[in-house]
Design an enzyme around this catalytic site. Structure first.
Site, PDB file in Angstrom:
ATOM      1  N   HIS A  45       7.220  -1.476   3.808  1.00 45.96           N
ATOM      2  CA  HIS A  45       6.573  -0.903   4.991  1.00 45.96           C
ATOM      3  C   HIS A  45       7.305  -1.359   6.254  1.00 45.96           C
ATOM      4  O   HIS A  45       7.216  -0.723   7.292  1.00 45.96           O
ATOM      5  CB  HIS A  45       5.094  -1.299   5.065  1.00 45.96           C
ATOM      6  CG  HIS A  45       4.271  -0.664   3.990  1.00 45.96           C
ATOM      7  ND1 HIS A  45       4.153  -1.208   2.735  1.00 45.96           N
ATOM      8  CD2 HIS A  45       3.564   0.478   3.975  1.00 45.96           C
ATOM      9  CE1 HIS A  45       3.380  -0.416   1.998  1.00 45.96           C
ATOM     10  NE2 HIS A  45       3.017   0.610   2.727  1.00 45.96           N
TER      11      HIS A  45
ATOM     12  N   ASP B  13       7.784   8.170  -1.407  1.00 47.17           N
ATOM     13  CA  ASP B  13       6.784   7.366  -0.719  1.00 47.17           C
ATOM     14  C   ASP B  13       6.802   7.826   0.745  1.00 47.17           C
ATOM     15  O   ASP B  13       7.637   8.643   1.144  1.00 47.17           O
ATOM     16  CB  ASP B  13       7.118   5.874  -0.858  1.00 47.17           C
ATOM     17  CG  ASP B  13       5.885   4.979  -0.697  1.00 47.17           C
ATOM     18  OD1 ASP B  13       4.841   5.463  -0.204  1.00 47.17           O
ATOM     19  OD2 ASP B  13       5.957   3.791  -1.061  1.00 47.17           O
TER      20      ASP B  13
END
Length: 281
Positions: free
Chosen positions: A186, A258
Site C-alpha cells: 500500500h 490489485d
C-alpha cells in the site's frame, strides 16, 4: 469491424470502480453510460447497513448494458472486513487455519456466501492464498490461512468451492504470493528475492489448487520478483501474468489487478500508465 463506440464500451468492461459515497454518484452513472462498466467495489466508506448495501447493489445493476456488473467487496474476515455488524464479524483467517478444519472452512464460507448474496454482492476478493512464511510481514499477517503451503491450499480450495457452489465468485490473491514480503505494497514496492524453484515449491502451491478448483478470479500482487521479471511488478508483468499464470499454470479465468492506486504502483508509474501496463500484461 468495431466502431469506436464498441471499443469504448469494451474498455469500460475492464474497470471495477470505487466511489466515495453511500449511493452511486452521478459521475459514475455518466461514466457507465459512456463506457459501460465491469463492476463496482464497495469499501467501508460505502457501507452503512445491509438494506443500504442491497439498494446500492440493485442500483448498480441499472448501469449494466450487455453484461451484469460485478458488485464486489473485500470481505475476508479479521482486519479486512468491509461489512461490519449486523453482518457477521469473522475472526482473521489465521484462526481458521489454526483449527486446520476443512469442514469449519466450509461452514464459514457457506455463511459468508449467504450474507453476501442477501445484499446483492456477487464477487468477494477472498481467499488470501499468501503463505505467512515471514512472520514480520506487515500487510498479510493474520490474513493468511497458515504458514505452510499445503494448509493454505487445502483450506483455500474448500473456501473457493463452497463460495462458488453458493453463487459467489471467489478471488485468490495476491499472485504469485505476497506472503514473504517485509514491506507493505500500500506504501512501497516490496521485493521477493527467492529463486523460481522455491516459488514453484511454496508460493504457487495454493494458486495451483485454486486453479484446479476453478476459481473465478485471481488477483495480482504489487511486488517485484526478479526471478521472473527484474523490471516490472507482478501486476504489470507479462512474464508473470501471461507466461507464468496463464500459460504455465493453465489459468483461463479472470485476472484482476490489485488496486492500481496503491503507492507501490501509483508512485512509480501513475495510475493511467499503470492501467495500460496492467491490461498489456
Amino acid at each position: 469491424h468495431m466502431s469506436l463506440r464498441d471499443i469504448r464500451r469494451h474498455i469500460g468492461q475492464l474497470a471495477i470502480a470505487g466511489f466515495a459515497a453511500d449511493s452511486i454518484p452521478t459521475d459514475l452513472r455518466l461514466l457507465a453510460r459512456e463506457f459501460d462498466l465491469g463492476g463496482i467495489i464497495l469499501f467501508a466508506r460505502n457501507v452503512v447497513e445491509p438494506e443500504q448495501v442491497a439498494d446500492v447493489a440493485r442500483d448498480a445493476q441499472t448501469l449494466a448494458r450487455e453484461l451484469p456488473l460485478w458488485v464486489s467487496v473485500d470481505q475476508e474476515g479479521g482486519r479486512v472486513a468491509r461489512l461490519k455488524a449486523p453482518f457477521t464479524e469473522w475472526p482473521p483467517m489465521m484462526t481458521l487455519g489454526r483449527s486446520g478444519d476443512e469442514d469449519l472452512a466450509e461452514r464459514f464460507a457457506r455463511a459468508l456466501a449467504a450474507e453476501l448474496k442477501a445484499v446483492g454482492i456477487s464477487l468477494d476478493y477472498t481467499p488470501v492464498l499468501d503463505i505467512l512464511t515471514n512472520p514480520k510481514n506487515p500487510v498479510i499477517g493474520d490474513r493468511a490461512l497458515a504458514d505452510r503451503a499445503d494448509d493454505v491450499a487445502r483450506l483455500g480450495r474448500r473456501i473457493i468451492t463452497t463460495l462458488q457452489g453458493a453463487g459467489i465468485a471467489a478471488c485468490g490473491k495476491h499472485f504469485p504470493g505476497h506472503g514473504d514480503t517485509s514491506t507493505d505494497s500500500h506504501h512501497e514496492l516490496p521485493l521477493i528475492e527467492h529463486g523460481p524453484d522455491r516459488i514453484e515449491g511454496v508460493e504457487l502451491v495454493p494458486f495451483r489448487a485454486a486453479i484446479e478448483a476453478d476459481v473465478a478470479a485471481i488477483m495480482t500482487a504489487h511486488i517485484l520478483i526478479p526471478a521472473y521479471d527484474s523490471e516490472r511488478p507482478a501486476t504489470l508483468s507479462p512474464a508473470i501474468v501471461d507466461t507464468l499464470l496463464k500459460q504455465r499454470l493453465g489459468y483461463g479465468g479472470l485476472v484482476l489487478s490489485d488496486d492500481l492506486e496503491m503507492k507501490a504502483i501509483s508512485h512509480r508509474y501513475g495510475v493511467p500508465e499503470a492501467t495500460v501496463g496492467a491490461i498489456a500484461a
